[in-house]
Design a protein around this motif. Structure first.
Motif, PDB file in Angstrom:
ATOM      1  N   LYS A 135       0.428  -3.176  15.752  1.00 32.25           N
ATOM      2  CA  LYS A 135      -0.684  -4.128  15.587  1.00 32.25           C
ATOM      3  C   LYS A 135      -0.493  -5.323  16.492  1.00 32.25           C
ATOM      4  O   LYS A 135       0.627  -5.780  16.682  1.00 32.25           O
ATOM      5  CB  LYS A 135      -0.679  -4.664  14.152  1.00 32.25           C
ATOM      6  CG  LYS A 135      -1.469  -3.859  13.171  1.00 32.25           C
ATOM      7  CD  LYS A 135      -1.443  -4.527  11.803  1.00 32.25           C
ATOM      8  CE  LYS A 135      -2.419  -5.685  11.723  1.00 32.25           C
ATOM      9  NZ  LYS A 135      -2.476  -6.282  10.370  1.00 32.25           N
ATOM     10  N   GLU A 195      -0.251  -0.751  -4.544  1.00 28.11           N
ATOM     11  CA  GLU A 195      -1.686  -0.489  -4.483  1.00 28.11           C
ATOM     12  C   GLU A 195      -2.012   0.731  -3.635  1.00 28.11           C
ATOM     13  O   GLU A 195      -1.225   1.159  -2.790  1.00 28.11           O
ATOM     14  CB  GLU A 195      -2.429  -1.723  -3.950  1.00 28.11           C
ATOM     15  CG  GLU A 195      -2.122  -2.080  -2.521  1.00 28.11           C
ATOM     16  CD  GLU A 195      -2.836  -3.359  -2.042  1.00 28.11           C
ATOM     17  OE1 GLU A 195      -3.408  -4.111  -2.854  1.00 28.11           O
ATOM     18  OE2 GLU A 195      -2.810  -3.589  -0.818  1.00 28.11           O
ATOM     19  N   ASN A 227       0.829  -1.212   0.000  1.00 22.80           N
ATOM     20  CA  ASN A 227       0.000   0.000   0.000  1.00 22.80           C
ATOM     21  C   ASN A 227       0.864   1.262   0.000  1.00 22.80           C
ATOM     22  O   ASN A 227       1.936   1.283   0.602  1.00 22.80           O
ATOM     23  CB  ASN A 227      -0.895   0.024   1.232  1.00 22.80           C
ATOM     24  CG  ASN A 227      -2.058  -0.925   1.078  1.00 22.80           C
ATOM     25  OD1 ASN A 227      -1.933  -2.110   1.386  1.00 22.80           O
ATOM     26  ND2 ASN A 227      -3.170  -0.446   0.582  1.00 22.80           N
ATOM     27  N   ILE A 256      -6.402  -9.230  10.602  1.00 24.26           N
ATOM     28  CA  ILE A 256      -7.056  -7.951  10.922  1.00 24.26           C
ATOM     29  C   ILE A 256      -6.254  -6.817  10.274  1.00 24.26           C
ATOM     30  O   ILE A 256      -5.041  -6.939  10.109  1.00 24.26           O
ATOM     31  CB  ILE A 256      -7.125  -7.695  12.454  1.00 24.26           C
ATOM     32  CG1 ILE A 256      -5.743  -7.933  13.093  1.00 24.26           C
ATOM     33  CG2 ILE A 256      -8.205  -8.541  13.120  1.00 24.26           C
ATOM     34  CD1 ILE A 256      -5.642  -7.433  14.507  1.00 24.26           C
ATOM     35  N   HIS A 257      -6.935  -5.750   9.922  1.00 27.65           N
ATOM     36  CA  HIS A 257      -6.239  -4.591   9.348  1.00 27.65           C
ATOM     37  C   HIS A 257      -5.544  -3.781  10.440  1.00 27.65           C
ATOM     38  O   HIS A 257      -6.060  -3.692  11.557  1.00 27.65           O
ATOM     39  CB  HIS A 257      -7.243  -3.632   8.689  1.00 27.65           C
ATOM     40  CG  HIS A 257      -7.719  -4.062   7.344  1.00 27.65           C
ATOM     41  ND1 HIS A 257      -9.028  -4.303   7.066  1.00 27.65           N
ATOM     42  CD2 HIS A 257      -7.046  -4.263   6.190  1.00 27.65           C
ATOM     43  CE1 HIS A 257      -9.148  -4.638   5.793  1.00 27.65           C
ATOM     44  NE2 HIS A 257      -7.962  -4.633   5.233  1.00 27.65           N
ATOM     45  N   GLY A 258      -4.437  -3.122  10.086  1.00 31.18           N
ATOM     46  CA  GLY A 258      -3.862  -2.128  10.981  1.00 31.18           C
ATOM     47  C   GLY A 258      -4.839  -0.960  11.056  1.00 31.18           C
ATOM     48  O   GLY A 258      -5.523  -0.660  10.081  1.00 31.18           O
ATOM     49  N   ASP A 310      -6.817  -0.862  -4.447  1.00 27.42           N
ATOM     50  CA  ASP A 310      -7.236  -1.592  -3.235  1.00 27.42           C
ATOM     51  C   ASP A 310      -8.606  -1.041  -2.778  1.00 27.42           C
ATOM     52  O   ASP A 310      -9.109  -0.072  -3.372  1.00 27.42           O
ATOM     53  CB  ASP A 310      -6.134  -1.364  -2.184  1.00 27.42           C
ATOM     54  CG  ASP A 310      -6.279  -2.238  -0.954  1.00 27.42           C
ATOM     55  OD1 ASP A 310      -6.946  -3.279  -1.030  1.00 27.42           O
ATOM     56  OD2 ASP A 310      -5.711  -1.861   0.103  1.00 27.42           O
ATOM     57  N   ASN A 349      -1.723  -8.329   1.288  1.00 22.13           N
ATOM     58  CA  ASN A 349      -1.676  -6.864   1.371  1.00 22.13           C
ATOM     59  C   ASN A 349      -0.849  -6.422   2.570  1.00 22.13           C
ATOM     60  O   ASN A 349      -1.111  -6.855   3.698  1.00 22.13           O
ATOM     61  CB  ASN A 349      -3.084  -6.311   1.537  1.00 22.13           C
ATOM     62  CG  ASN A 349      -3.875  -6.340   0.249  1.00 22.13           C
ATOM     63  OD1 ASN A 349      -3.492  -7.013  -0.710  1.00 22.13           O
ATOM     64  ND2 ASN A 349      -4.974  -5.629   0.222  1.00 22.13           N
ATOM     65  N   VAL A 350       0.090  -5.527   2.308  1.00 19.72           N
ATOM     66  CA  VAL A 350       0.964  -5.041   3.381  1.00 19.72           C
ATOM     67  C   VAL A 350       0.898  -3.519   3.424  1.00 19.72           C
ATOM     68  O   VAL A 350       1.306  -2.857   2.468  1.00 19.72           O
ATOM     69  CB  VAL A 350       2.429  -5.466   3.115  1.00 19.72           C
ATOM     70  CG1 VAL A 350       3.311  -5.118   4.308  1.00 19.72           C
ATOM     71  CG2 VAL A 350       2.513  -6.943   2.801  1.00 19.72           C
ATOM     72  N   GLY A 351       0.362  -2.986   4.514  1.00 20.69           N
ATOM     73  CA  GLY A 351       0.225  -1.537   4.620  1.00 20.69           C
ATOM     74  C   GLY A 351       0.947  -0.970   5.823  1.00 20.69           C
ATOM     75  O   GLY A 351       1.988  -0.324   5.710  1.00 20.69           O
ATOM     76  N   HIS A 404      -5.745  -9.814   3.549  1.00 21.05           N
ATOM     77  CA  HIS A 404      -5.560  -8.409   3.932  1.00 21.05           C
ATOM     78  C   HIS A 404      -4.954  -8.363   5.336  1.00 21.05           C
ATOM     79  O   HIS A 404      -4.923  -9.367   6.041  1.00 21.05           O
ATOM     80  CB  HIS A 404      -6.899  -7.666   3.896  1.00 21.05           C
ATOM     81  CG  HIS A 404      -7.304  -7.288   2.503  1.00 21.05           C
ATOM     82  ND1 HIS A 404      -7.513  -5.990   2.115  1.00 21.05           N
ATOM     83  CD2 HIS A 404      -7.507  -8.045   1.399  1.00 21.05           C
ATOM     84  CE1 HIS A 404      -7.839  -5.964   0.831  1.00 21.05           C
ATOM     85  NE2 HIS A 404      -7.845  -7.199   0.369  1.00 21.05           N
ATOM     86  N   GLY A 405      -4.494  -7.179   5.729  1.00 23.50           N
ATOM     87  CA  GLY A 405      -3.920  -7.043   7.070  1.00 23.50           C
ATOM     88  C   GLY A 405      -2.612  -7.809   7.197  1.00 23.50           C
ATOM     89  O   GLY A 405      -2.320  -8.404   8.235  1.00 23.50           O
ATOM     90  N   GLY A 406      -1.810  -7.780   6.141  1.00 20.86           N
ATOM     91  CA  GLY A 406      -0.588  -8.601   6.100  1.00 20.86           C
ATOM     92  C   GLY A 406       0.496  -8.177   7.076  1.00 20.86           C
ATOM     93  O   GLY A 406       1.403  -8.968   7.384  1.00 20.86           O
ATOM     94  N   SER A 407       0.442  -6.957   7.605  1.00 22.72           N
ATOM     95  CA  SER A 407       1.484  -6.514   8.544  1.00 22.72           C
ATOM     96  C   SER A 407       1.380  -7.271   9.853  1.00 22.72           C
ATOM     97  O   SER A 407       0.282  -7.388  10.409  1.00 22.72           O
ATOM     98  CB  SER A 407       1.320  -5.021   8.872  1.00 22.72           C
ATOM     99  OG  SER A 407       1.450  -4.254   7.726  1.00 22.72           O
TER     100      SER A 407
HETATM  101  P1  13P Z   1      -2.095  -3.826   7.072  1.00 25.16           P
HETATM  102  O1  13P Z   1      -2.065  -2.345   7.079  1.00 25.16           O
HETATM  103  O2  13P Z   1      -2.610  -4.373   8.319  1.00 25.16           O
HETATM  104  O3  13P Z   1      -0.824  -4.409   6.597  1.00 25.16           O
HETATM  105  O4  13P Z   1      -3.198  -4.211   5.961  1.00 25.16           O
HETATM  106  C1  13P Z   1      -3.093  -3.706   4.678  1.00 25.16           C
HETATM  107  C2  13P Z   1      -4.293  -4.029   3.883  1.00 25.16           C
HETATM  108  O5  13P Z   1      -4.887  -5.071   4.039  1.00 25.16           O
HETATM  109  C3  13P Z   1      -4.724  -3.055   2.884  1.00 25.16           C
HETATM  110  O6  13P Z   1      -5.836  -3.472   2.169  1.00 25.16           O
END
Ligand code: 13P
Length: 302
Positions: free
Chosen positions: A207, A47, A23, A194-196, A82, A253-255, A231-234
């Motif tokens: 997280k 993304e 992201n 889970i998402h950050g 995304d 997904n890594v944000g 999603h929520g890969g962090s």
């Molecule tokens: P994180 O921010 O938890 O890595 O999740 C990113 C995400 O899933 C964006 O769609």
């Protein structure tokens, strides 16, 4: 001919590899992420989600596309749109067809529609509507079923409670019906991830370490038969991610972890963007190499 994103995803699935999608909540993050992917001779998506131009600093899908086209590398970097929610994290309605259409015009190579806050039937209906537009443009579309928590502007239950009770987890019978009737190409699932947080007051927090119900991923993959997205890969436990990839996850997904690395560096050297970019570059390379084991993946995929 240049390889398309759907072919990349299917090839990765065949090889048992996960493709990260990074992201970019700040326009300035596109360059170091694109360079890191190329320098690892890897393959990944870059993304941006609507929440990242509404609540962070990515400005617009067009601005991210412009930056992407400056720094992209053929066969290495792919541009993905995304989360475009039908109902957003503040429970407001979004003109999702307009945003997806703008992104397609700007050159995004795959898109996401997120109807996960709707009923099953409404999620299917809106996803099918957006899928028709994406397929007309010859690009794949990701959808979401189940509740990947964390983006909402309210407190989440403790992580262990979510995991133990399977709160929001994607249901097998719903997933089977959803994939058959919605024409989505990839499905984002809730399986312990889970998402950050993105709300102002908590976005700097670390997280909680998530883990994945890998058997549930395998069962979902069996009934869906299309690439699944995490999603929520962090900050997910490393073994969990590797096992989840074996079981059916293809895109991750890594944000938060890269965003926080950028923001931390900006704080350390009062607004020095080049220093913060260097930190993002190193963090992205490290993630590709030591977490995903994806160095030289381009040789196998493209
Ligand atoms: P994180 O921010 O938890 O890595 O999740 C990113 C995400 O899933 C964006 O769609």
């Amino acid at each position: 001919m240049a390889m398309k994103t759907q072919a990349v995803m299917l090839k990765a699935r065949e090889l048992g590899k996960g493709i990260p999608a990074f992201n970019c909540p700040y326009v300035e993050m596109v360059k170091p992420i694109a360079e890191a992917i190329k320098d690892e001779n890897s393959v990944a998506l870059i993304e941006v989600a609507r929440v990242e131009w509404e609540k962070f600093y990515s400005q617009s899908p067009e601005r991210i596309a412009e930056e992407f086209h400056k720094y992209k590398s053929e066969g290495h970097t792919f541009l993905h749109l995304d989360h475009i929610p039908v109902i957003d994290e503040d429970y407001k309605e979004v003109d999702y067809m307009d945003l997806i259409s703008r992104a397609i015009k700007a050159g995004f190579q795959s898109v996401m529609i997120d109807g996960s806050r709707l009923s099953l039937d409404e999620n299917i209906r809106t996803t099918a509507e957006a899928a028709a537009m994406a397929h007309e443009a010859d690009i794949p579309i990701e959808a979401e079923l189940g509740a990947v928590m964390g983006h909402e502007n309210k407190e989440m239950p403790p992580y262990e409670e979510i995991f133990a009770s399977h709160m929001g987890f994607t249901k097998l019978d719903e997933a089977e019906k959803f994939v058959k009737e919605s024409s989505c190409n990839w499905l984002s699932v809730a399986v312990g991830n889970i998402h950050g947080a993105v709300a102002d007051a908590v976005r700097d927090q670390k997280k909680p370490e998530a883990r994945i119900d890998v058997d549930h991923v395998a069962d979902l993959y069996k009934v869906c038969g299309i690439p699944l997205v995490l999603h929520g890969g962090s900050g997910i436990r490393h073994e969990s991610v590797l096992e989840a990839i074996k079981a059916g996850i293809t895109k991750i997904n890594v944000g938060t972890e890269v965003r926080q690395c950028y923001e931390q560096a900006l704080r350390e050297r009062s607004g020095d963007v080049e220093y913060a970019r260097e930190k993002v570059y190193l963090r992205t390379r490290d993630y590709i190499k030591n977490y995903m084991y994806n160095t030289d993946l381009a040789d196998q995929i493209c």
